[in-house]
Design a protein around this motif. Sequence first.
Motif, short mmCIF file in Angstrom:
data_model
loop_
_atom_site.label_atom_id
_atom_site.label_comp_id
_atom_site.label_asym_id
_atom_site.label_seq_id
_atom_site.Cartn_x
_atom_site.Cartn_y
_atom_site.Cartn_z
N VAL A 1 -35.01 6.50 -16.91
CA VAL A 1 -34.51 6.01 -18.18
C VAL A 1 -35.53 6.36 -19.25
O VAL A 1 -36.69 5.96 -19.16
CB VAL A 1 -34.27 4.49 -18.13
CG1 VAL A 1 -33.83 3.97 -19.48
CG2 VAL A 1 -33.26 4.15 -17.05
N THR A 2 -35.11 7.11 -20.26
CA THR A 2 -36.04 7.53 -21.31
C THR A 2 -35.87 6.74 -22.60
O THR A 2 -36.78 6.68 -23.40
CB THR A 2 -35.85 9.03 -21.63
OG1 THR A 2 -34.50 9.25 -22.02
CG2 THR A 2 -36.19 9.88 -20.43
N ARG A 3 -34.69 6.14 -22.81
CA ARG A 3 -34.47 5.39 -24.04
C ARG A 3 -33.44 4.30 -23.77
O ARG A 3 -32.46 4.53 -23.06
CB ARG A 3 -33.94 6.32 -25.11
CG ARG A 3 -33.82 5.70 -26.45
CD ARG A 3 -33.30 6.65 -27.52
NE ARG A 3 -33.56 8.04 -27.19
CZ ARG A 3 -32.84 9.06 -27.61
NH1 ARG A 3 -31.80 8.85 -28.36
NH2 ARG A 3 -33.13 10.28 -27.28
N THR A 4 -33.64 3.13 -24.33
CA THR A 4 -32.67 2.05 -24.23
C THR A 4 -32.40 1.49 -25.62
O THR A 4 -33.18 1.71 -26.55
CB THR A 4 -33.18 0.90 -23.33
OG1 THR A 4 -34.34 0.33 -23.92
CG2 THR A 4 -33.50 1.39 -21.93
N SER A 5 -31.32 0.77 -25.75
CA SER A 5 -31.01 0.11 -27.02
C SER A 5 -30.33 -1.22 -26.72
O SER A 5 -29.78 -1.42 -25.63
CB SER A 5 -30.12 0.98 -27.90
OG SER A 5 -28.89 1.22 -27.27
N ASP A 6 -30.36 -2.12 -27.67
CA ASP A 6 -29.73 -3.42 -27.51
C ASP A 6 -28.21 -3.26 -27.54
O ASP A 6 -27.67 -2.42 -28.25
CB ASP A 6 -30.13 -4.37 -28.63
CG ASP A 6 -31.59 -4.76 -28.56
OD1 ASP A 6 -32.15 -4.72 -27.45
OD2 ASP A 6 -32.17 -5.10 -29.61
N VAL A 7 -27.54 -4.10 -26.76
CA VAL A 7 -26.09 -4.15 -26.80
C VAL A 7 -25.73 -5.26 -27.76
O VAL A 7 -26.12 -6.41 -27.58
CB VAL A 7 -25.51 -4.43 -25.40
CG1 VAL A 7 -24.00 -4.57 -25.47
CG2 VAL A 7 -25.91 -3.33 -24.44
N ARG A 8 -25.00 -4.91 -28.81
CA ARG A 8 -24.61 -5.90 -29.81
C ARG A 8 -23.11 -6.10 -29.78
O ARG A 8 -22.36 -5.13 -29.63
CB ARG A 8 -25.01 -5.42 -31.21
CG ARG A 8 -26.49 -5.31 -31.37
CD ARG A 8 -26.83 -4.95 -32.79
NE ARG A 8 -27.92 -4.00 -32.75
CZ ARG A 8 -28.22 -3.18 -33.72
NH1 ARG A 8 -27.52 -3.17 -34.82
NH2 ARG A 8 -29.23 -2.36 -33.62
N PRO A 9 -22.66 -7.34 -29.93
CA PRO A 9 -21.21 -7.56 -29.97
C PRO A 9 -20.61 -6.94 -31.22
O PRO A 9 -21.27 -6.85 -32.26
CB PRO A 9 -21.08 -9.08 -29.99
CG PRO A 9 -22.39 -9.60 -30.43
CD PRO A 9 -23.42 -8.57 -30.05
#
Length: 100
Positions: free
Chosen positions: A41-49
Amino acid sequence: ADPVDAKTFFVAFRNLKSAPEKLRDLRCDKIGTLVQCRAVVTRTSDVRPELLAGSFLCLKCGLEAPEVPQQMRYTTPTICRNPQCNNASKNKWQLQMDRS
């Protein structure tokens, strides 16, 4: 079974006997099958509703603008409905989380 009493389970399979697939080699013939792969995994982001309609509070006069439809991005009201206020600033609105 009653859906109210339903429980969610997360399952992980370890030590599968098949060799890991390369992500670039995955094709549609693998749909519906269990596939093992290994990746970094090189990049993650928040999951927003997703906000479909929001209620906003005018920070200038305190009037609430209910059910403002969102158009694929965060959209504040264009102008305050209070005739004495006429707030047209995008920065003078606060999202009412409990009413959105």
